[in-house]
Design a protein around this motif. Structure first.
Motif, PDB file in Angstrom:
ATOM      1  N   ILE A 307      62.104  27.004  44.602  1.00 11.33           N
ATOM      2  CA  ILE A 307      61.029  26.718  43.653  1.00 11.33           C
ATOM      3  C   ILE A 307      59.817  26.198  44.420  1.00 11.33           C
ATOM      4  CG2 ILE A 307      60.258  25.269  41.738  1.00 11.33           C
ATOM      5  CD1 ILE A 307      62.980  25.336  40.591  1.00 11.33           C
ATOM      6  N   LYS A 308      58.671  26.763  44.153  1.00  9.60           N
ATOM      7  CA  LYS A 308      57.431  26.316  44.770  1.00  9.60           C
ATOM      8  C   LYS A 308      56.404  26.012  43.684  1.00  9.60           C
ATOM      9  CE  LYS A 308      57.894  28.552  49.257  1.00  9.60           C
ATOM     10  NZ  LYS A 308      57.185  29.328  50.314  1.00  9.60           N
ATOM     11  N   SER A 309      55.491  25.121  44.008  1.00  9.88           N
ATOM     12  CA  SER A 309      54.446  24.763  43.047  1.00  9.88           C
ATOM     13  C   SER A 309      53.142  25.457  43.402  1.00  9.88           C
ATOM     14  CB  SER A 309      54.233  23.248  43.037  1.00  9.88           C
ATOM     15  OG  SER A 309      53.822  22.792  44.315  1.00  9.88           O
ATOM     16  N   ALA A 310      52.389  25.803  42.379  1.00 11.16           N
ATOM     17  CA  ALA A 310      51.093  26.454  42.569  1.00 11.16           C
ATOM     18  C   ALA A 310      50.020  25.382  42.566  1.00 11.16           C
ATOM     19  CB  ALA A 310      50.843  27.451  41.445  1.00 11.16           C
ATOM     20  N   ARG A 311      49.279  25.285  43.659  1.00 10.72           N
ATOM     21  CA  ARG A 311      48.213  24.289  43.711  1.00 10.72           C
ATOM     22  C   ARG A 311      47.055  24.807  44.551  1.00 10.72           C
ATOM     23  NH1 ARG A 311      46.011  19.831  46.353  1.00 10.72           N
ATOM     24  NH2 ARG A 311      45.426  18.142  44.929  1.00 10.72           N
ATOM     25  N   GLY A 312      46.014  25.235  43.867  1.00 10.49           N
ATOM     26  CA  GLY A 312      44.773  25.588  44.542  1.00 10.49           C
ATOM     27  C   GLY A 312      44.869  26.779  45.470  1.00 10.49           C
ATOM     28  N   HIS A 313      43.966  26.807  46.426  1.00  5.28           N
ATOM     29  CA  HIS A 313      43.829  27.950  47.312  1.00  5.28           C
ATOM     30  C   HIS A 313      43.422  27.475  48.695  1.00  5.28           C
ATOM     31  CE1 HIS A 313      39.980  27.360  45.038  1.00  5.28           C
ATOM     32  NE2 HIS A 313      39.592  27.107  46.280  1.00  5.28           N
ATOM     33  N   SER A 314      43.498  28.351  49.654  1.00  4.57           N
ATOM     34  CA  SER A 314      43.090  28.061  51.025  1.00  4.57           C
ATOM     35  C   SER A 314      41.778  28.783  51.334  1.00  4.57           C
ATOM     36  CB  SER A 314      44.164  28.531  52.004  1.00  4.57           C
ATOM     37  OG  SER A 314      44.329  29.945  51.922  1.00  4.57           O
ATOM     38  N   PHE A 315      41.174  28.428  52.453  1.00  3.86           N
ATOM     39  CA  PHE A 315      39.947  29.096  52.881  1.00  3.86           C
ATOM     40  C   PHE A 315      40.195  30.593  53.054  1.00  3.86           C
ATOM     41  CE2 PHE A 315      36.754  30.606  55.844  1.00  3.86           C
ATOM     42  CZ  PHE A 315      35.609  29.919  55.473  1.00  3.86           C
ATOM     43  N   ARG A 316      41.326  30.930  53.681  1.00  4.54           N
ATOM     44  CA  ARG A 316      41.653  32.333  53.932  1.00  4.54           C
ATOM     45  C   ARG A 316      41.784  33.117  52.634  1.00  4.54           C
ATOM     46  NH1 ARG A 316      41.035  36.905  56.558  1.00  4.54           N
ATOM     47  NH2 ARG A 316      42.934  38.139  56.824  1.00  4.54           N
ATOM     48  N   SER A 317      42.404  32.529  51.604  1.00  3.80           N
ATOM     49  CA  SER A 317      42.569  33.233  50.334  1.00  3.80           C
ATOM     50  C   SER A 317      41.233  33.488  49.656  1.00  3.80           C
ATOM     51  CB  SER A 317      43.499  32.442  49.411  1.00  3.80           C
ATOM     52  OG  SER A 317      44.825  32.471  49.893  1.00  3.80           O
ATOM     53  N   CYS A 318      40.290  32.566  49.807  1.00  2.00           N
ATOM     54  CA  CYS A 318      38.948  32.792  49.251  1.00  2.00           C
ATOM     55  C   CYS A 318      38.251  33.944  49.961  1.00  2.00           C
ATOM     56  CB  CYS A 318      38.105  31.524  49.363  1.00  2.00           C
ATOM     57  SG  CYS A 318      38.650  30.179  48.291  1.00  2.00           S
ATOM     58  N   GLU A 319      38.393  33.995  51.285  1.00  2.12           N
ATOM     59  CA  GLU A 319      37.801  35.090  52.034  1.00  2.12           C
ATOM     60  C   GLU A 319      38.419  36.432  51.628  1.00  2.12           C
ATOM     61  OE1 GLU A 319      35.269  35.097  54.739  1.00  2.12           O
ATOM     62  OE2 GLU A 319      34.852  33.375  53.441  1.00  2.12           O
ATOM     63  N   LEU A 320      39.730  36.441  51.442  1.00  2.69           N
ATOM     64  CA  LEU A 320      40.405  37.671  51.006  1.00  2.69           C
ATOM     65  C   LEU A 320      39.969  38.070  49.604  1.00  2.69           C
ATOM     66  CD1 LEU A 320      44.029  37.012  52.341  1.00  2.69           C
ATOM     67  CD2 LEU A 320      42.382  38.688  53.222  1.00  2.69           C
ATOM     68  N   ALA A 321      39.768  37.087  48.739  1.00  2.00           N
ATOM     69  CA  ALA A 321      39.315  37.382  47.381  1.00  2.00           C
ATOM     70  C   ALA A 321      37.922  38.005  47.389  1.00  2.00           C
ATOM     71  CB  ALA A 321      39.317  36.103  46.541  1.00  2.00           C
ATOM     72  N   LEU A 322      37.043  37.468  48.205  1.00  3.44           N
ATOM     73  CA  LEU A 322      35.698  38.039  48.306  1.00  3.44           C
ATOM     74  C   LEU A 322      35.741  39.460  48.854  1.00  3.44           C
ATOM     75  CD1 LEU A 322      33.825  34.881  49.610  1.00  3.44           C
ATOM     76  CD2 LEU A 322      33.282  36.121  47.503  1.00  3.44           C
ATOM     77  N   ALA A 323      36.603  39.682  49.847  1.00  2.00           N
ATOM     78  CA  ALA A 323      36.749  41.038  50.392  1.00  2.00           C
ATOM     79  C   ALA A 323      37.297  41.991  49.339  1.00  2.00           C
ATOM     80  CB  ALA A 323      37.657  41.015  51.623  1.00  2.00           C
ATOM     81  N   GLN A 324      38.231  41.496  48.526  1.00  2.00           N
ATOM     82  CA  GLN A 324      38.798  42.332  47.466  1.00  2.00           C
ATOM     83  C   GLN A 324      37.731  42.698  46.444  1.00  2.00           C
ATOM     84  OE1 GLN A 324      42.527  43.219  47.116  1.00  2.00           O
ATOM     85  NE2 GLN A 324      41.135  44.752  46.330  1.00  2.00           N
ATOM     86  N   LEU A 325      36.916  41.737  46.052  1.00  2.00           N
ATOM     87  CA  LEU A 325      35.836  42.012  45.108  1.00  2.00           C
ATOM     88  C   LEU A 325      34.840  43.004  45.690  1.00  2.00           C
ATOM     89  CD1 LEU A 325      35.253  38.360  43.864  1.00  2.00           C
ATOM     90  CD2 LEU A 325      36.133  40.246  42.477  1.00  2.00           C
ATOM     91  N   ALA A 326      34.533  42.852  46.975  1.00  2.00           N
ATOM     92  CA  ALA A 326      33.559  43.744  47.619  1.00  2.00           C
ATOM     93  C   ALA A 326      34.079  45.167  47.747  1.00  2.00           C
ATOM     94  CB  ALA A 326      33.198  43.202  49.008  1.00  2.00           C
ATOM     95  N   SER A 327      35.407  45.334  47.791  1.00  2.00           N
ATOM     96  CA  SER A 327      35.984  46.677  47.942  1.00  2.00           C
ATOM     97  C   SER A 327      35.840  47.518  46.681  1.00  2.00           C
ATOM     98  CB  SER A 327      37.471  46.567  48.299  1.00  2.00           C
ATOM     99  OG  SER A 327      38.256  46.209  47.167  1.00  2.00           O
ATOM    100  N   HIS A 328      35.761  46.846  45.507  1.00  2.00           N
ATOM    101  CA  HIS A 328      35.666  47.531  44.206  1.00  2.00           C
ATOM    102  C   HIS A 328      36.838  48.489  43.994  1.00  2.00           C
ATOM    103  CE1 HIS A 328      31.686  45.859  43.432  1.00  2.00           C
ATOM    104  NE2 HIS A 328      31.375  46.157  44.683  1.00  2.00           N
ATOM    105  N   ARG A 329      37.976  48.181  44.614  1.00  2.00           N
ATOM    106  CA  ARG A 329      39.158  49.037  44.460  1.00  2.00           C
ATOM    107  C   ARG A 329      39.753  48.921  43.061  1.00  2.00           C
ATOM    108  NH1 ARG A 329      44.917  48.700  47.822  1.00  2.00           N
ATOM    109  NH2 ARG A 329      45.828  50.565  46.883  1.00  2.00           N
ATOM    110  N   PHE A 330      39.654  47.732  42.486  1.00  2.11           N
ATOM    111  CA  PHE A 330      40.194  47.491  41.149  1.00  2.11           C
ATOM    112  C   PHE A 330      39.043  47.151  40.200  1.00  2.11           C
ATOM    113  CE2 PHE A 330      43.507  46.393  44.176  1.00  2.11           C
ATOM    114  CZ  PHE A 330      44.647  46.964  43.637  1.00  2.11           C
ATOM    115  N   PRO A 331      39.151  47.509  38.925  1.00  2.00           N
ATOM    116  CA  PRO A 331      38.083  47.208  37.966  1.00  2.00           C
ATOM    117  C   PRO A 331      38.101  45.745  37.533  1.00  2.00           C
ATOM    118  CG  PRO A 331      39.884  48.313  36.834  1.00  2.00           C
ATOM    119  CD  PRO A 331      40.251  48.289  38.298  1.00  2.00           C
ATOM    120  N   LEU A 332      37.896  44.859  38.489  1.00  2.00           N
ATOM    121  CA  LEU A 332      38.008  43.429  38.207  1.00  2.00           C
ATOM    122  C   LEU A 332      36.899  42.922  37.294  1.00  2.00           C
ATOM    123  CD1 LEU A 332      39.093  42.333  41.779  1.00  2.00           C
ATOM    124  CD2 LEU A 332      40.421  42.019  39.684  1.00  2.00           C
TER     125      LEU A 332
END
Length: 371
Positions: A307-332
């Motif tokens: 069991i793991k708890s969900a708490r916030g995000h890391s710097f790397r995950s924010c960078e990956l999220a921005l890259a994902q948004l910039a890719s426009h691969r999914f209709p986010l």
């Protein structure tokens, strides 16, 4: 630049006032951000109804904007210039403690308002504190030297950029904490902004099976989950979810359960434990379970569940999220369903809480609209 700043200030539970603040002076190691979009999530709903402290607070911790004015030391430290669009995380670490030293500033006591009365954290800090502008429900936010800043790619609009926080949480919780990867079988419980973000993260990571559960009220969200990559969706009010999961998986269960049903009680946790495979599955949970007297510890240990708890995000995950948004691969952009102006903060928060509006997923506050 105007000499006064308008902000929506929470002054009491479920009470907001529009107030004016003086434009702060910007030191050489600080900056001022002109806020374009402040996202609203379930945490805002809880904090609005039951504030953790009584100080006046400018809420808003998912903030996108443009560097309006900055000092030379700030620009050098963060690699940004005036006019750049940026995403600012809500954590403001000390960069001296053990957690900050290893890059886990989200655990820094300087960001924790529960243990540190002088903590700085966007959307949580009293507007009585120096510089005052510590939240996104305002025209401007103050950025100190230790703000965590990300440059937003040119192909990402401000409103699309407003999805960085839920998407980075989805990446952190699914891929880093949950360990979802190639050929993983995943159950995502709850098709809100976090759950739908996790669908994208899991699909991008190569999961071979993605199942999303929701209720009859979530019909449109469940359809969107399929558009984003879910293989199966289950309405838990219309069929037995465990029976359906076993049918889909041939009785073997899933590798990872990501519970995004904060506030739904113990049923999703129990379902998650039963839906996991026979040995060594992972259950990731968020939210609070006030009472759980019959927690199935025996079943947990027999199946060797982690069991793991969900708490916030890391710097790397924010960078990956921005890259994902910039890719426009999914209709986010389809997650960004509603926008409100500064004068409508109360309505915007209640929309996220399900009190008003239809088809609400992610709500964006636009501080300069209708002014």
């Amino acid at each position: 630049m105007a000499e006064r700043v308008l902000a929506a200030v929470r002054t009491a539970p479920s009470t907001t006032e529009i107030r004016e603040f003086a434009m702060p002076d910007v030191p050489d190691d600080g900056a001022l951000m002109r806020i374009e979009v402040a996202g609203i999530c379930g945490t805002d709903v809880k904090m609005y109804a039951k504030p953790p402290f009584g100080d006046p607070v400018i809420m808003g911790h998912e903030n996108i904007g443009v560097v309006e004015r900055s000092g030379a030391k700030f620009r050098e430290r963060h690699g940004v210039d005036d006019g750049d669009r940026i995403f600012v995380e809500h954590y403001v670490g000390c960069y001296r403690c053990e957690w900050c030293r290893i890059g886990q500033y989200r655990h820094c006591e300087n960001t924790d308002w529960r243990t540190n009365a002088d903590a700085r954290r966007y959307g949580y800090t009293s507007s009585d504190k120096p510089y005052h502008l510590w939240g996104g429900f305002a025209q401007y936010a103050y950025l100190p030297w230790n703000a965590v800043v990300h440059r937003v790619p040119d192909t990402v609009s401000a409103e699309l950029g407003g999805l960085v926080t839920p998407l980075s949480n989805g990446i952190e919780w699914a891929l880093v904490d949950g360990g979802v990867g190639y050929d993983s079988r995943v159950l995502i419980q709850g098709p809100g902004q976090q759950g739908l973000s996790q669908v994208v993260a899991c699909k991008q990571a190569g999961a071979s099976l993605i199942i999303v559960t929701g209720t009859s009220r979530d019909a449109a969200r469940l359809e969107l989950a399929k558009t984003l990559g879910a293989d199966h969706v289950i309405d838990v009010t219309a069929e037995d979810p465990l029976e359906r999961i076993r049918e889909i998986t041939g009785g073997t269960g899933v590798d990872v359960v990501l519970d995004c049903t904060a506030g739904a009680g113990v049923k999703p946790v129990l379902l998650g434990i039963d839906a996991l495979k026979r040995r060594e599955g992972t259950l990731l949970i968020q939210g609070e379970l006030a009472a759980f007297p019959d927690f199935p510890v025996k079943k947990l240990t027999e199946k060797a569940i982690t069991i793991k708890s969900a708490r916030g995000h890391s710097f790397r995950s924010c960078e990956l999220a921005l890259a994902q948004l910039a890719s426009h691969r999914f209709p986010l952009e389809r997650l960004a369903t509603h926008t409100y102006g500064l004068a409508d903060v109360d309505t915007a928060i209640r929309a996220v809480g399900g009190e008003v509006g239809d088809g609400v997923i992610h709500v964006s506050l636009l501080p300069w609209r209708d002014l």
